[in-house]
Design a protein around this motif. Structure first.
Motif, short mmCIF file in Angstrom:
data_model
loop_
_atom_site.label_atom_id
_atom_site.label_comp_id
_atom_site.label_asym_id
_atom_site.label_seq_id
_atom_site.Cartn_x
_atom_site.Cartn_y
_atom_site.Cartn_z
N LEU A 109 -12.84 35.19 9.87
CA LEU A 109 -14.25 34.87 9.63
C LEU A 109 -15.14 36.11 9.61
N GLN A 110 -14.66 37.19 10.21
CA GLN A 110 -15.40 38.44 10.11
C GLN A 110 -15.25 39.03 8.71
N ILE A 111 -14.11 38.75 8.07
CA ILE A 111 -13.82 39.33 6.75
C ILE A 111 -14.30 38.44 5.61
N CYS A 112 -14.11 37.12 5.77
CA CYS A 112 -14.32 36.20 4.65
C CYS A 112 -15.57 35.36 4.80
N GLU A 113 -16.20 35.07 3.68
CA GLU A 113 -17.30 34.09 3.69
C GLU A 113 -17.05 33.08 2.58
N ALA A 114 -17.93 32.10 2.47
CA ALA A 114 -17.76 31.02 1.49
C ALA A 114 -17.54 31.62 0.10
N GLY A 115 -16.54 31.10 -0.60
CA GLY A 115 -16.24 31.58 -1.94
C GLY A 115 -15.12 32.62 -1.97
N ASP A 116 -14.73 33.10 -0.79
CA ASP A 116 -13.69 34.13 -0.73
C ASP A 116 -12.29 33.52 -0.73
N HIS A 117 -11.32 34.39 -0.87
CA HIS A 117 -9.93 33.96 -1.04
C HIS A 117 -9.00 34.85 -0.21
N ILE A 118 -7.93 34.25 0.29
CA ILE A 118 -6.94 34.96 1.11
C ILE A 118 -5.58 34.81 0.44
N VAL A 119 -4.79 35.87 0.44
CA VAL A 119 -3.38 35.74 0.07
C VAL A 119 -2.57 35.86 1.35
N SER A 120 -1.84 34.79 1.68
CA SER A 120 -1.10 34.79 2.95
C SER A 120 0.37 34.55 2.71
N SER A 121 1.17 35.12 3.60
CA SER A 121 2.58 34.76 3.63
C SER A 121 2.66 33.25 3.93
N ARG A 122 3.65 32.59 3.34
CA ARG A 122 3.76 31.14 3.60
C ARG A 122 4.57 30.87 4.86
N THR A 123 5.30 31.87 5.35
CA THR A 123 6.06 31.65 6.59
C THR A 123 5.34 32.34 7.73
N ILE A 124 4.35 31.65 8.27
CA ILE A 124 3.58 32.21 9.38
C ILE A 124 3.50 31.18 10.49
N TYR A 125 2.99 31.61 11.62
CA TYR A 125 2.77 30.74 12.77
C TYR A 125 2.04 29.46 12.33
N GLY A 126 2.47 28.33 12.85
CA GLY A 126 1.92 27.03 12.45
C GLY A 126 0.40 26.94 12.54
N GLY A 127 -0.16 27.50 13.61
CA GLY A 127 -1.61 27.45 13.78
C GLY A 127 -2.34 28.28 12.74
N SER A 128 -1.76 29.44 12.41
CA SER A 128 -2.38 30.31 11.40
C SER A 128 -2.32 29.62 10.04
N ALA A 161 -2.18 26.37 9.55
CA ALA A 161 -3.07 25.20 9.56
C ALA A 161 -4.53 25.58 9.39
N ILE A 162 -4.95 26.70 10.00
CA ILE A 162 -6.38 27.06 9.85
C ILE A 162 -6.66 27.44 8.40
N MET A 163 -5.72 28.15 7.76
CA MET A 163 -5.95 28.56 6.37
C MET A 163 -5.81 27.38 5.41
N LYS A 164 -4.85 26.53 5.69
CA LYS A 164 -4.57 25.42 4.77
C LYS A 164 -5.60 24.29 4.93
N ASN A 165 -5.94 23.95 6.17
CA ASN A 165 -6.72 22.74 6.42
C ASN A 165 -8.16 22.99 6.85
N TYR A 166 -8.40 24.07 7.55
CA TYR A 166 -9.74 24.26 8.11
C TYR A 166 -10.65 25.10 7.22
N LEU A 167 -10.13 26.25 6.78
CA LEU A 167 -10.99 27.16 6.02
C LEU A 167 -11.52 26.56 4.70
N PRO A 168 -10.77 25.65 4.04
CA PRO A 168 -11.35 25.03 2.83
C PRO A 168 -12.67 24.32 3.11
N LYS A 169 -12.87 23.86 4.37
CA LYS A 169 -14.15 23.22 4.71
C LYS A 169 -15.30 24.22 4.61
N LEU A 170 -14.97 25.51 4.73
CA LEU A 170 -15.98 26.57 4.62
C LEU A 170 -15.92 27.21 3.23
#
Ligand SMILES: *Cc1c(COP(=O)(O)O)cnc(C)c1O
Length: 404
Positions: free
Chosen positions: A92-111, A113-122
């Motif tokens: 959240l320090q790096i990204c704001e609404a409209g931004d995009h992240i490229v993430s590894s798909r094999t990461i900790y479940g919580g990480s 879930a926040i990118m997949k399910n929570y951040l789209p709300k923002l």
């Protein structure tokens, strides 16, 4: 001379108020000022060595942050109430609404879930990519991408990120490379390979005692100061603060991290070599059969080994469950999530820590239902542990007894 993270951790120890060999614990939430002007200056981040309020920083949190910044080779660090606190505030320090992240798909479940399910709300979107393909990661970068997010050693499949290559890609596209180094403290030094920010869950190897939850963000002075701004800093305003008493206890455990990591690695290598020899389907970065074994060797700080994490494929979830229950009854470890503990911990990530990842995606990434993840403990008699685990595997039908 090559950067040695363990030597950095040992440097410049802080002493206590009465010459205590450990630094004094700051048992205060707030701090006084001699003058109103001093308070004003501190508020604006203009005074050195003064403290305002513990959510911003406390002396105890500063000692731990300084030690971890030294270990990762960054200018600064901020300790947080949990690993997820460190990860979410970094994003959240790096990204704001409209931004995009490229993430590894094999990461900790919580990480995940926040990118997949929570951040789209923002309105922050994430593309999940196979971390072992730098080409795929680069191809996923968009004009609005702000960061590449990977785990140095990924959870739970133990894939290894090519940090030097990813750092080059990040620079080329002017995005930040953020590395979660929770599985490989001391073993990997991502900043020295070009990463911009390192995050850890301190809950795991770094504290190592399973008595505390914590996290850290290691980054430039500029980034850490900005994230602590009382006006718009994500760390300051979201408030995932570490408690000072916890900081003090975690700091003490950092002093045994080097010997613990060596022992975790030694035990994990012993078990995986023996069990692979017996015919087990085992994944460990220290085995020549691991698909990223050579890459790992190009990147690691050799003396700390290949880490404490192993996965064994028990073929089906039923066998995995029986296997883990049997090992627990016989005292070879605990059926529990989490890792980095002095005793061995195991769980089946398909149904446990990675249950946030949908089943079809789990299959696609090679996360078989019978996968058992081990965090090898500090067992003194590892041959005995090996014999015991092997016996459990034979009894549950994961290993052929003819190979004995
Ligand atoms: C546990 C873990 C986290 C989250 O840390 P918490 O301290 O539980 O919040 C993040 N990344 C990895 C790789 C982890 O293992």
């Amino acid at each position: 001379m090559k950067f040695n993270p363990a030597e950095q951790l040992e440097k410049n120890p802080a002493f206590g108020q009465f010459r205590g060999v450990n630094p004094s614990i700051s048992d205060s939430a707030t701090y006084t000022f001699k003058t109103a002007q001093e308070m004003m200056d501190t508020f604006e981040g203009k005074s050195e060595g003064l403290f305002l309020y513990t959510r911003h920083t406390s002396p105890s949190n500063m000692y731990l942050a300084n030690a971890l910044a030294a270990m990762e080779g960054t200018e600064a660090a901020n300790v947080m109430g949990s690993g997820m606190g460190a990860i979410s505030t970094t994003i959240l320090q790096i990204c704001e609404a409209g931004d995009h992240i490229v993430s590894s798909r094999t990461i900790y479940g919580g990480s995940y879930a926040i990118m997949k399910n929570y951040l789209p709300k923002l309105n922050i979107q994430t593309s999940f990519v196979d971390v072992t393909s730098c080409a795929k990661i680069e191809a996923a970068i968009q004009p609005n991408t702000k960061m590449i997010y990977v785990e140095a050693m990924s959870n739970p499949l133990l894939e290894i990120a090519n940090i030097p290559e990813l750092a080059k890609i990040a620079k080329r596209h002017n995005v930040l490379l953020v590395v979660d180094n929770t599985f490989s403290p001391l073993i990997m030094s991502p900043i020295k390979m070009g990463a911009d920010i390192v995050v850890h869950s301190l809950t795991k190897f770094i504290n190592g005692m399973n008595d505390a939850v914590g996290g850290v963000v290691c980054a430039s002075e500029e980034f850490i100061t900005a994230s602590k701004s009382v006006m718009d800093g994500a760390a300051m305003l979201i408030g995932s603060t570490m408690d000072s008493l916890r900081s003090a206890s975690i700091l003490k455990n950092t002093h045994t991290l080097a010997i613990r990591m060596k022992k975790h690695s030694e035990n994990a290598l012993y078990i995986s070599q023996k069990l692979e020899n017996d015919g087990a389907r085992i994944v460990y970065p220290g085995l020549a059969s691991h698909k990223n074994h050579e890459l790992f060797k190009e990147m690691y700080n050799e003396e700390f080994g290949f880490g404490g994490m192993i996965t064994i494929d028990a073929l089906t979830i039923e066998k995995a469950d029986k296997f883990m229950e049997l090992m627990q009854i016989r005292g070879f470890g605990d059926l529990a999530v989490s890792l980095g503990f002095y005793r061995t911990l195991f769980n089946a990530p398909g149904s446990g820590t990675s249950s946030e990842v949908p089943e079809d995606e789990q299959q696609e990434m090679g996360l078989s239902a019978g996968l058992v993840r081990f965090s090898m403990g500090l067992d003194h008699n590892i041959e005995n542990t090996y014999q015991g685990i092997k016996q459990c595997m034979i009894e549950v039908g994961i290993l052929e007894s003819v190979t004995v």
